[in-house]
Design a protein around this motif. Sequence first.
Motif, PDB file in Angstrom:
ATOM      1  N   ILE A  83       0.906  -1.109  -0.135  1.00 55.86           N
ATOM      2  CA  ILE A  83      -0.012  -0.163  -0.050  1.00 55.86           C
ATOM      3  C   ILE A  83       0.846   1.117  -0.082  1.00 55.86           C
ATOM      4  CG2 ILE A  83      -1.747   1.350   1.465  1.00 55.86           C
ATOM      5  CD1 ILE A  83      -2.924  -1.213   2.184  1.00 55.86           C
ATOM      6  N   PRO A  84       0.840   2.199  -0.884  1.00 59.67           N
ATOM      7  CA  PRO A  84       1.650   3.139  -0.840  1.00 59.67           C
ATOM      8  C   PRO A  84       1.425   4.164   0.086  1.00 59.67           C
ATOM      9  CG  PRO A  84       0.173   3.402  -2.727  1.00 59.67           C
ATOM     10  CD  PRO A  84       0.035   1.966  -2.042  1.00 59.67           C
ATOM     11  N   TYR A  85       2.182   5.224   0.020  1.00 62.41           N
ATOM     12  CA  TYR A  85       2.585   5.993   1.304  1.00 62.41           C
ATOM     13  C   TYR A  85       1.163   6.813   1.579  1.00 62.41           C
ATOM     14  CZ  TYR A  85       4.366   9.716   4.657  1.00 62.41           C
ATOM     15  OH  TYR A  85       4.322  10.616   5.556  1.00 62.41           O
ATOM     16  N   GLY A  86       0.749   7.437   0.540  1.00 61.81           N
ATOM     17  CA  GLY A  86      -0.740   8.442   0.746  1.00 61.81           C
ATOM     18  C   GLY A  86      -1.884   7.545   0.966  1.00 61.81           C
ATOM     19  N   SER A  87      -1.960   6.456   0.792  1.00 59.61           N
ATOM     20  CA  SER A  87      -2.982   5.465   0.798  1.00 59.61           C
ATOM     21  C   SER A  87      -2.986   4.848   2.244  1.00 59.61           C
ATOM     22  CB  SER A  87      -3.142   4.356  -0.257  1.00 59.61           C
ATOM     23  OG  SER A  87      -3.113   4.658  -1.654  1.00 59.61           O
ATOM     24  N   ARG A  88      -1.845   4.803   2.785  1.00 58.51           N
ATOM     25  CA  ARG A  88      -1.830   4.254   4.257  1.00 58.51           C
ATOM     26  C   ARG A  88      -2.383   5.442   5.187  1.00 58.51           C
ATOM     27  NH1 ARG A  88       4.005   1.090   5.347  1.00 58.51           N
ATOM     28  NH2 ARG A  88       3.587  -0.492   3.620  1.00 58.51           N
ATOM     29  N   ASN A  89      -2.190   6.717   4.780  1.00 58.65           N
ATOM     30  CA  ASN A  89      -2.824   7.787   5.693  1.00 58.65           C
ATOM     31  C   ASN A  89      -4.244   7.487   5.497  1.00 58.65           C
ATOM     32  OD1 ASN A  89      -0.257   8.692   6.111  1.00 58.65           O
ATOM     33  ND2 ASN A  89      -0.329  10.298   4.476  1.00 58.65           N
ATOM     34  N   ILE A  90      -4.955   7.333   4.249  1.00 53.04           N
ATOM     35  CA  ILE A  90      -6.185   7.131   4.102  1.00 53.04           C
ATOM     36  C   ILE A  90      -6.715   5.822   4.867  1.00 53.04           C
ATOM     37  CG2 ILE A  90      -7.989   6.505   2.341  1.00 53.04           C
ATOM     38  CD1 ILE A  90      -6.315   8.384   0.431  1.00 53.04           C
ATOM     39  N   ALA A  91      -5.913   4.888   4.906  1.00 56.42           N
ATOM     40  CA  ALA A  91      -6.421   3.569   5.494  1.00 56.42           C
ATOM     41  C   ALA A  91      -6.324   3.689   6.888  1.00 56.42           C
ATOM     42  CB  ALA A  91      -5.312   2.537   5.203  1.00 56.42           C
ATOM     43  N   VAL A  92      -5.618   4.528   7.621  1.00 59.02           N
ATOM     44  CA  VAL A  92      -5.458   4.793   9.115  1.00 59.02           C
ATOM     45  C   VAL A  92      -6.829   5.823   9.194  1.00 59.02           C
ATOM     46  CG1 VAL A  92      -4.217   6.095  10.962  1.00 59.02           C
ATOM     47  CG2 VAL A  92      -2.969   4.751   9.285  1.00 59.02           C
ATOM     48  N   SER A  93      -7.022   6.545   8.465  1.00 56.15           N
ATOM     49  CA  SER A  93      -8.223   7.507   8.667  1.00 56.15           C
ATOM     50  C   SER A  93      -9.485   6.518   8.620  1.00 56.15           C
ATOM     51  CB  SER A  93      -8.122   8.415   7.404  1.00 56.15           C
ATOM     52  OG  SER A  93      -9.438   9.431   7.758  1.00 56.15           O
ATOM     53  N   GLU A  94      -9.635   5.561   7.911  1.00 60.42           N
ATOM     54  CA  GLU A  94     -10.696   4.618   7.784  1.00 60.42           C
ATOM     55  C   GLU A  94     -10.768   3.702   8.975  1.00 60.42           C
ATOM     56  OE1 GLU A  94     -13.195   2.066   4.885  1.00 60.42           O
ATOM     57  OE2 GLU A  94     -12.191   3.867   4.191  1.00 60.42           O
ATOM     58  N   ALA A  95      -9.502   3.322   9.425  1.00 63.59           N
ATOM     59  CA  ALA A  95      -9.526   2.477  10.829  1.00 63.59           C
ATOM     60  C   ALA A  95     -10.068   3.315  11.639  1.00 63.59           C
ATOM     61  CB  ALA A  95      -8.066   2.063  11.029  1.00 63.59           C
ATOM     62  N   GLU A  96      -9.700   4.628  11.959  1.00 61.89           N
ATOM     63  CA  GLU A  96     -10.165   5.600  13.106  1.00 61.89           C
ATOM     64  C   GLU A  96     -11.739   5.642  12.959  1.00 61.89           C
ATOM     65  OE1 GLU A  96      -8.035   8.957  14.694  1.00 61.89           O
ATOM     66  OE2 GLU A  96      -6.615   8.601  12.981  1.00 61.89           O
ATOM     67  N   SER A  97     -12.142   5.881  11.692  1.00 64.24           N
ATOM     68  CA  SER A  97     -13.765   6.101  11.594  1.00 64.24           C
ATOM     69  C   SER A  97     -14.449   4.743  11.965  1.00 64.24           C
ATOM     70  CB  SER A  97     -14.129   6.508  10.132  1.00 64.24           C
ATOM     71  OG  SER A  97     -13.873   5.434   9.256  1.00 64.24           O
ATOM     72  N   HIS A  98     -13.889   3.668  11.913  1.00 65.61           N
ATOM     73  CA  HIS A  98     -14.515   2.434  12.248  1.00 65.61           C
ATOM     74  C   HIS A  98     -14.372   2.233  13.885  1.00 65.61           C
ATOM     75  CE1 HIS A  98     -14.664   1.256   8.298  1.00 65.61           C
ATOM     76  NE2 HIS A  98     -15.460   0.471   8.569  1.00 65.61           N
ATOM     77  N   LEU A  99     -13.290   2.663  14.297  1.00 63.70           N
ATOM     78  CA  LEU A  99     -12.888   2.484  15.817  1.00 63.70           C
ATOM     79  C   LEU A  99     -14.075   3.321  16.554  1.00 63.70           C
ATOM     80  CD1 LEU A  99      -9.119   2.583  16.306  1.00 63.70           C
ATOM     81  CD2 LEU A  99     -10.584   1.073  17.299  1.00 63.70           C
ATOM     82  N   ARG A 100     -14.144   4.741  15.935  1.00 63.71           N
ATOM     83  CA  ARG A 100     -15.158   5.848  16.572  1.00 63.71           C
ATOM     84  C   ARG A 100     -16.457   5.210  16.704  1.00 63.71           C
ATOM     85  NH1 ARG A 100     -13.778  11.753  14.943  1.00 63.71           N
ATOM     86  NH2 ARG A 100     -11.664  11.706  15.498  1.00 63.71           N
ATOM     87  N   ARG A 101     -16.905   4.434  15.630  1.00 69.33           N
ATOM     88  CA  ARG A 101     -18.231   3.702  15.481  1.00 69.33           C
ATOM     89  C   ARG A 101     -18.276   2.662  16.642  1.00 69.33           C
ATOM     90  NH1 ARG A 101     -22.350   5.127  15.429  1.00 69.33           N
ATOM     91  NH2 ARG A 101     -24.209   3.444  15.049  1.00 69.33           N
ATOM     92  N   LEU A 102     -17.343   1.740  16.921  1.00 71.49           N
ATOM     93  CA  LEU A 102     -17.356   0.688  17.792  1.00 71.49           C
ATOM     94  C   LEU A 102     -17.262   1.386  19.340  1.00 71.49           C
ATOM     95  CD1 LEU A 102     -14.584  -1.707  16.430  1.00 71.49           C
ATOM     96  CD2 LEU A 102     -17.066  -2.296  16.510  1.00 71.49           C
ATOM     97  N   VAL A 103     -16.575   2.350  19.489  1.00 70.35           N
ATOM     98  CA  VAL A 103     -16.632   3.042  20.788  1.00 70.35           C
ATOM     99  C   VAL A 103     -18.077   3.695  20.997  1.00 70.35           C
ATOM    100  CG1 VAL A 103     -15.606   5.191  22.041  1.00 70.35           C
ATOM    101  CG2 VAL A 103     -14.170   3.438  20.830  1.00 70.35           C
TER     102      VAL A 103
END
Length: 341
Positions: free
Chosen positions: A302-322
Amino acid sequence: MTNTHEHGGGVRSVQVPIPDNPLGHTLVYVMDTDRGPVLIDTGWDDPASWDALTEGLAACGTAVEEIHGVVVTHHHPDHHGLCGKVREASGAWIAMHAADTAIVRRTRSAEPERWFTYMTAKLTAAGAPEKHVAPLRGARRSTLPGLSPALPDREIVPGELLDLPGRRLRAIWTPGHTPGHVCLHLEEEHPAQLPGRGRLFSGDHLLPRITPHIGLYEDPDDTTVTDPLGDYLDSLERVGRLAPAEVLPAHQHAFTDAPARVRELLAHHEERLTGLLALLSEPLTPWRLAERMEWNRPWERIPYGSRNIAVSEAESHLRRLVKLGRAEAVTGSDPVTYVAV
């Protein structure tokens, strides 16, 4: 081969290429009104994309100079990019939801240094390794591309019919992919008499074979904790209940049976949240969670910029679970880790 398609009932689409992107192109819709053609989105700001748009409009029997207005589904550059050029050529108005206009305004006024500082802090807080964050520290003096997107002239107000003489196009606010994403419901009989309620220009909210990215768009000065995935799932259900005869998305192709596609996407996100809970049997930072999530390719590729997007997506899922009470932050962890409850 033409890059246009006739959808009937005074609606056509033009394929506008997105440079170096696997999505290929944005579908820009051209809708006849009594005051001249109106565009839904415009495509990426690039010379080849501009040529494709102008050639496509000519093939549709019109020209960029004749455009009356542009309705933007959301602020992303493959949708909003060419708005400024279209307005310069035609004097057309540009309409966008206030929440995305605020992002455009912030982008235009942001000094690159401030943006890099914010991203550095955000990624560090998410547990990104120093080797990932380091290039952002070094890049502070450089400029960012796409930092002067066109400011809209009109606000799209959810629930309202847009001022398009001779058409009934209603704005439906569908936050999630972006805070101000809108779908546009053409409340007119389907030209081919397909069963259902009119047609829906769905932007990136509802696509036939792709799950749109749900990330975080936050004002560095605003401390509100948002829940974009929760917003997205609510918006999806709302669009499913509309039951349009046909969906005209911004990528891929038109399709029918919106409620079935909505059910697939709701099931996909439920499955994903359940999978994340299994990963969170041990405390993980958003970065570590993103590394272990399933993407369309292995994390190493996964290229550099897409990793930032992936982390952002992981955070949005974490917020939902919380928010659902299914996960929680571990007290005193720094960077903060999360664990299933």
